[in-house]
Design a protein around this motif. Structure first.
Motif: not given
Length: 329
Positions: A112-114, A146-154, A165-166, A321-328
């Protein structure tokens, strides 16, 4: 007022400030400000697209720091009764990543950093601190979005792979990746006016079945019932009942990864906290705070800046937070 609003790096508007509110949430990338100004008799020339920044003295601090910088005026709304006022809607410059679309193709094994560095290079975005997210990602084909959607998918794929989580944050130094809960100063929330606690079974999961990547080589006539890579059940089923989720994730290709994801999704009673009290104006979404001895993550915050100011927070545990914003996601 111990706050300063500077337009185009040369017009100081402190004497015109009537109110400032700041909003931040893990649901959004851009820090948002609403600034209401009184318009002097000689007028005030402000337009969308202009650069603006907000500074203030931190809670228990002595000198001003940047609270929102760099910012861009997105919307101007003026009114005129006995006195003319203008309300400015301002975002930090990550708003351009939300409002802009592009396409990117990434090979497997990058991080994701790269990928963030690639987005930034393409869009001429200055980067600040970008730590190594470490987890290698699968091949990605991002069509127009949206580029933001790509960032969050990564970043979500990073967490699903067992990484940290970042979230992206714009700072005066540039666009950064902030590890959730890594703030060095952890505030104890003591000057509270009201604390409410919500406990609910809504969102609870006591059984998970995981479907991995589908075999796209099969013809439609050869379709078979879904093959589950992993099934996980909670010891809470006798107490809470069976609340089952079926997860299909194209990023999951092995039984080991499926088991890890399934177990991480299991959760019982959902618990969140809403807090209001004296403002700690440097608190951001993603920061860790302490409430009654519990370490919690700020999921959303609204600052009503003033002397003294007021804030409203929504808090949850790191696992929530992990489940709500990242795993779901």
């Amino acid at each position: 007022m111990s706050y300063e609003v500077v337009l185009e790096d040369k017009y100081y508007l402190r004497e015109l400030i009537e109110s400032i509110s700041l909003k931040d949430s893990l649901d959004q990338i851009s820090y948002e400000a609403s600034i209401q100004l009184k318009v002097p008799s000689e007028g005030l020339s402000i337009a969308p697209g202009q650069e603006i920044r907000i500074s203030g003295v931190p809670y228990s601090g002595q000198s001003k720091v940047h609270l929102l910088n760099p910012g861009v005026i997105w919307e101007c709304n003026s009114s005129n009764k006995s006195t003319k006022h203008i309300n400015l809607m301002v975002y930090d410059r990550t708003i351009y990543l939300v409002k802009s679309e592009d396409e990117f193709l990434f090979p497997a094994n990058g991080t994701a950093s790269q990928r963030l560095k690639k987005y930034a290079k393409e869009w001429d975005i200055q980067l600040g601190n970008v730590p190594d997210t470490k987890k290698q990602l699968n091949k990605a084909t991002y069509r127009a979005q949206a580029i933001y959607n790509m960032i969050m998918a990564d970043l979500r794929e990073t967490v699903k792979g067992g990484g940290d989580m970042y979230i992206p944050r714009m700072t005066p130094a540039g666009l950064e990746l902030f590890k959730i809960g890594s703030n060095s100063l952890v505030w104890k929330l003591e000057a509270t006016e009201e604390v409410s606690q919500l406990r609910t079974l809504e969102g609870a999961i006591t059984k998970v079945k995981v479907i991995g990547r589908r075999d796209e080589t099969k013809k439609p006539s050869e379709d078979l019932p879904s093959k589950f890579l992993a099934v996980a059940s909670s010891e809470l089923i006798p107490k809470l009942g069976t609340l089952q989720r079926i997860i299909q994730d194209e990023d999951i290709t092995t039984t080991t990864a499926a088991k890890k994801l399934a177990n991480s999704m299991l959760t019982g009673i959902q618990e969140t906290f809403s807090v209001s009290g004296l403002d700690i104006n440097t608190l951001r979404a993603g920061d860790k705070v302490e409430l009654s001895g519990m370490g919690l993550i700020v999921m959303s915050v609204t600052h009503e800046l003033g002397d003294p100011g007021h804030m409203s927070l929504e808090l949850g545990t790191s696992e929530y937070v992990k489940r709500r914003y990242f795993l779901n996601g």
